[in-house]
Design an enzyme around this catalytic site. Structure first.
Site, mmCIF file in Angstrom:
data_model
loop_
_atom_site.group_PDB
_atom_site.id
_atom_site.type_symbol
_atom_site.label_atom_id
_atom_site.label_comp_id
_atom_site.label_asym_id
_atom_site.label_seq_id
_atom_site.Cartn_x
_atom_site.Cartn_y
_atom_site.Cartn_z
ATOM 1 N NE ARG A 92 6.285 0.790 -2.697
ATOM 2 C CZ ARG A 92 7.156 1.712 -3.117
ATOM 3 N NH1 ARG A 92 8.432 1.631 -2.792
ATOM 4 N NH2 ARG A 92 6.749 2.707 -3.890
ATOM 5 C CB CYS B 251 10.746 1.228 -9.666
ATOM 6 S SG CYS B 251 11.503 2.836 -9.981
#
Length: 282
Positions: A179, A239
């Site tokens: 990611r 995050c």
């Protein structure tokens, strides 16, 4: 009480006056993750004397981003329902893959709770050791909590922009490498792949031993330095939605470093067309 307590310590001290045990399990529910009901899991079995925190409910109602930290009014209402007091000593644990007790740690500290610890190894270690469990819901006596809005330990979009533009603070991203690099599409619609330019990637599972306990000391520091992080420089954590960034913030805290959490994280940054974005390795 240390910031990280062992199952042995909690078994010996769990009934001490002024000590509260909170189950901070929360299941993010990203695509591909099996559905789980944290409240039902708690009722089926939890640590003796624990209260279910319902961390999902502590998100600010109506906020456009997932898991947004609550405002003072919403936080005070829910903390009062849990029967919390400002001078409580609180031990947090979870049974969640995203280590959500760390998110509760960031939240409680942001609203002035000064003595908050995590249970090392959490629910999994307690259960594996065959320690006693309780079943059913918890019904603590409500209290009234006076809190004021607090930004301690948190960053909003403007704050993160300023840190990024300033260049002195290292931005550390807790998401997976796929990611972070953009090799894997973001699971949330409308959010670009990639990462904040110049940030470092430290996937949060790297802060734990295979048995789920926290790395500490030199082993924990090595996880940061292997990701290219200089622990002698300022840090800020990000995050996907502020959950696992809290894991990195707690890990830094164990090393004596304080690092704020970007609350909106990549969901906000990656979904904003005006922010710079990068793909590929750090």
């Amino acid at each position: 009480m240390h910031d990280l307590v062992s199952t042995e310590w909690l078994a010996a001290n769990g009934t001490a006056p002024g000590l509260r045990i909170l189950d901070a399990s929360y299941h993010v529910g990203l695509p591909g993750e099996p559905p789980r009901d944290a409240a039902a899991d708690f009722a089926a079995g939890h640590l003796p004397g624990a209260t279910f925190m319902d961390l999902a409910g502590f998100a600010e109602p109506g906020a456009p981003l997932p898991s947004t930290m609550p405002g003072a009014t919403h936080f005070a209402t829910l903390a009062g329902r849990l029967g919390l007091r400002a001078d409580d000593r609180i031990v947090l644990y979870d049974d969640a893959p995203h280590r959500t007790a760390a998110r509760a740690w960031v939240m409680l500290r942001a609203f002035g709770f000064g003595t908050v610890a995590l249970l090392d190894g959490g629910w999994a270690k307690w259960k594996a050791e065959g320690r006693p469990l309780e079943q059913g819901a918890s019904t603590p006596a409500p209290t009234t909590i006076d809190v004021t809005a607090s930004g301690r330990g948190l960053l909003d979009l403007d704050g993160m922009r300023a840190l990024h533009d300033g260049g002195a603070t290292q931005i550390v991203d807790a998401r997976s490498a796929a990611r972070f690099t953009g090799a894997e599409a973001d699971p949330r619609p409308g959010v670009a792949p990639g990462h904040i330019p110049g940030s470092r990637n430290l996937p949060y599972p790297q802060l734990f031993h295979p048995d789920g306990t926290w790395k500490q000391g030199a082993a924990l520091a090595a996880a940061f330095t292997a990701a290219g992080v200089d622990l002698d420089r300022p840090l800020a954590m990000t995050c996907g939605s502020g959950i696992t960034a809290s894991v990195l913030a707690f890990g830094a805290h164990l090393l004596g470093r304080e690092a704020p959490v970007y609350d909106g994280s990549w969901t906000e940054w990656g979904g904003d067309p005006t922010t710079p974005k990068a793909t590929g390795e750090a």
